[in-house]
Design a protein around this motif. Structure first.
Motif, PDB file in Angstrom:
ATOM      1  N   LEU A   1       0.833  -1.210   0.000  1.00  0.00           N
ATOM      2  CA  LEU A   1       0.000   0.000   0.000  1.00  0.00           C
ATOM      3  C   LEU A   1       0.864   1.256   0.000  1.00  0.00           C
ATOM      4  O   LEU A   1       0.480   2.287  -0.558  1.00  0.00           O
ATOM      5  N   ALA A   2       2.049   1.161   0.595  1.00  0.00           N
ATOM      6  CA  ALA A   2       2.988   2.297   0.528  1.00  0.00           C
ATOM      7  C   ALA A   2       3.554   2.407  -0.894  1.00  0.00           C
ATOM      8  O   ALA A   2       3.762   3.520  -1.408  1.00  0.00           O
ATOM      9  N   MET A   3       3.799   1.282  -1.524  1.00  0.00           N
ATOM     10  CA  MET A   3       4.335   1.284  -2.896  1.00  0.00           C
ATOM     11  C   MET A   3       3.379   1.981  -3.872  1.00  0.00           C
ATOM     12  O   MET A   3       3.799   2.719  -4.758  1.00  0.00           O
ATOM     13  N   THR A   4       2.071   1.762  -3.709  1.00  0.00           N
ATOM     14  CA  THR A   4       1.120   2.363  -4.665  1.00  0.00           C
ATOM     15  C   THR A   4       1.084   3.893  -4.553  1.00  0.00           C
ATOM     16  O   THR A   4       0.565   4.558  -5.439  1.00  0.00           O
ATOM     17  N   LYS A   5       1.640   4.433  -3.453  1.00  0.00           N
ATOM     18  CA  LYS A   5       1.654   5.897  -3.294  1.00  0.00           C
ATOM     19  C   LYS A   5       2.915   6.506  -3.900  1.00  0.00           C
ATOM     20  O   LYS A   5       3.052   7.722  -3.944  1.00  0.00           O
ATOM     21  N   THR A   6       3.874   5.681  -4.338  1.00  0.00           N
ATOM     22  CA  THR A   6       5.139   6.221  -4.844  1.00  0.00           C
ATOM     23  C   THR A   6       4.960   6.841  -6.226  1.00  0.00           C
ATOM     24  O   THR A   6       4.008   6.521  -6.948  1.00  0.00           O
ATOM     25  N   LYS A   7       5.930   7.695  -6.589  1.00  0.00           N
ATOM     26  CA  LYS A   7       5.899   8.318  -7.921  1.00  0.00           C
ATOM     27  C   LYS A   7       5.995   7.231  -8.990  1.00  0.00           C
ATOM     28  O   LYS A   7       5.364   7.333 -10.049  1.00  0.00           O
ATOM     29  N   LEU A   8       6.786   6.201  -8.694  1.00  0.00           N
ATOM     30  CA  LEU A   8       6.935   5.097  -9.657  1.00  0.00           C
ATOM     31  C   LEU A   8       5.560   4.563 -10.082  1.00  0.00           C
ATOM     32  O   LEU A   8       5.265   4.431 -11.273  1.00  0.00           O
ATOM     33  N   VAL A   9       4.693   4.296  -9.112  1.00  0.00           N
ATOM     34  CA  VAL A   9       3.371   3.724  -9.438  1.00  0.00           C
ATOM     35  C   VAL A   9       2.433   4.811  -9.978  1.00  0.00           C
ATOM     36  O   VAL A   9       1.649   4.560 -10.898  1.00  0.00           O
ATOM     37  N   GLN A  10       2.546   6.024  -9.440  1.00  0.00           N
ATOM     38  CA  GLN A  10       1.701   7.118  -9.971  1.00  0.00           C
ATOM     39  C   GLN A  10       2.008   7.357 -11.449  1.00  0.00           C
ATOM     40  O   GLN A  10       1.112   7.650 -12.243  1.00  0.00           O
ATOM     41  N   ASP A  11       3.280   7.195 -11.818  1.00  0.00           N
ATOM     42  CA  ASP A  11       3.656   7.349 -13.239  1.00  0.00           C
ATOM     43  C   ASP A  11       3.018   6.248 -14.093  1.00  0.00           C
ATOM     44  O   ASP A  11       2.649   6.478 -15.245  1.00  0.00           O
ATOM     45  N   LEU A  12       2.905   5.045 -13.526  1.00  0.00           N
ATOM     46  CA  LEU A  12       2.230   3.962 -14.264  1.00  0.00           C
ATOM     47  C   LEU A  12       0.763   4.322 -14.478  1.00  0.00           C
ATOM     48  O   LEU A  12       0.195   4.087 -15.560  1.00  0.00           O
ATOM     49  N   ASN A  13       0.151   4.929 -13.461  1.00  0.00           N
ATOM     50  CA  ASN A  13      -1.255   5.330 -13.601  1.00  0.00           C
ATOM     51  C   ASN A  13      -1.410   6.390 -14.695  1.00  0.00           C
ATOM     52  O   ASN A  13      -2.402   6.388 -15.439  1.00  0.00           O
ATOM     53  N   ALA A  14      -0.402   7.270 -14.800  1.00  0.00           N
ATOM     54  CA  ALA A  14      -0.448   8.295 -15.866  1.00  0.00           C
ATOM     55  C   ALA A  14      -0.326   7.632 -17.237  1.00  0.00           C
ATOM     56  O   ALA A  14      -1.001   8.025 -18.200  1.00  0.00           O
ATOM     57  N   LYS A  15       0.514   6.588 -17.309  1.00  0.00           N
ATOM     58  CA  LYS A  15       0.632   5.845 -18.582  1.00  0.00           C
ATOM     59  C   LYS A  15      -0.692   5.167 -18.927  1.00  0.00           C
ATOM     60  O   LYS A  15      -1.108   5.126 -20.081  1.00  0.00           O
TER      61      LYS A  15
END
Ligand code: G3P
Length: 334
Positions: free
Chosen positions: A120-134
């Motif tokens: 759940l902490a991982m999903t808040k990272t920029k790494l995962v937020q960037d995937l959501n933007a993709k």
């Protein structure tokens, strides 16, 4: 008299302009499609989301209807409809979003997380937020990746304690490359099919068992078919909530807010309930004859390492980036 008529006309004009400004937004009716049965924790959380959206939605002309147990459509078909702008919200494995943005599989691969909180902490990272933007660029609006429902282990009749015990076992997996590779790495024969088909597939001996969480085992009554739960905990059990980006953009700010807030509440609710109820569910499973077995976890984890080098479509270096984020998450915990 002229003056009187003029003021009436002006009054009517003002009223109609004001009327336009406060006109109800266009009616939006959403479909919430999921694989989960109403007897499962995830579906119970989704039912609460459905009720809350319908209650708050009355004021903004928004409604939603849930279809459990794949009664609307399979996840892959839902995802296709979503990318084409349909009024569908899908709750299913993140692997179905990974068909459009492959790196999601890397974030949800085997033996990554020590507990659900790390994920759940991982999903808040920029790494995962960037995937959501993709994903948004591919027409998918990711509402949540946080519908966690435990870790997945083996439900079979055979007792499993080490990877060698998996040899020759036909284990059902979701229709997903990362799951197939994981079971393959563990020595089993992965058989992909939608979860609702598994109950009869075991009875017809098409498969020897399934892998899944405690809440799946209990909530889908799989204990009626297979009596051993071997605690491989090989991968996190988690669902994503996805809808169409273009449909999302066509909603009013108020409609968007209700949907975003209620699906977040649903994820929080599910996490809380999973933590609170897992051990009680395991006890209930034992009470109906399920035997819980410990396994050689380091051996299972080591066997799965090869999975991470089998994805040519992943962004080069993504696994190292995930490990770096995980190190930061773990450092913050201490
Ligand atoms: O009811 C289905 C659910 O508990 C598990 O589905 O596809 O993640 O194994 P799946």
């Amino acid at each position: 008299m002229k003056k009187f008529v003029k003021s009436i006309v002006t009054g009517l004009l003002i009223l109609s302009v004001a009327g336009l400004a406060f006109a109800a937004p266009k009616k939006k009716s959403l479909i919430l499609a999921t694989k989960f049965l109403d007897s499962e924790e995830t579906a119970m959380s989704l039912r609460r989301v459905e009720a809350a959206i319908n209650e708050r939605g009355k004021a903004v002309n928004l409604e939603i209807k849930m279809y459990p147990g794949l009664t609307y459509a399979k996840a892959a078909d839902c995802m296709e409809q979503i990318t084409q702008g349909a009024n569908v919200i899908s709750c299913d494995g993140i692997n179905f979003i990974a068909e459009y943005v492959p790196d999601y599989d890397a974030v949800t691969g085997p033996f990554l997380y020590a507990d659900m909180a790390e994920y759940l902490a991982m999903t808040k990272t920029k790494l995962v937020q960037d995937l959501n933007a993709k994903a948004a660029k591919k027409g998918i609006h990711v509402l949540s990746l946080d519908y966690v429902f435990g870790f997945r282990s083996m439900m079979t009749n055979k007792v499993i304690s080490e990877p060698a015990d998996m040899k020759g076992l036909k284990i059902r997996v979701p229709e997903s490359t990362v799951y197939s590779y994981t079971l393959d790495a563990l020595g089993a024969t992965p058989i992909a099919m939608p979860y609702p088909d598994t109950y009869s597939a075991i009875q017809q001996k098409v498969i020897d068992g399934v892998e899944g969480s405690i809440s799946t085992y209990w909530g889908t009554k799989q204990y009626e078919n297979v009596k051993n739960y071997s605690l491989t905990n090989h991968i996190l059990a988690v669902s994503g909530i996805a809808m169409s980006e273009s449909y999302w953009k066509g909603l009013t700010k108020e409609q968007q807010q209700i949907i975003a807030e209620e699906f977040k509440n649903g994820a929080d609710d599910l996490y809380k309930n999973t933590l609170a109820q897992e051990s009680a569910m395991l006890k209930k499973l034992e009470a109906v004859g399920v035997k819980v077995n410990k396994v050689d976890t380091p051996a299972f984890s080591a066997a799965c390492k090869s999975v991470y080098s089998r994805f040519p479509k992943w962004t080069p270096g993504i696994f190292d980036q995930i490990q770096a984020e995980l190190a930061k998450i773990r450092a913050k915990k201490q």
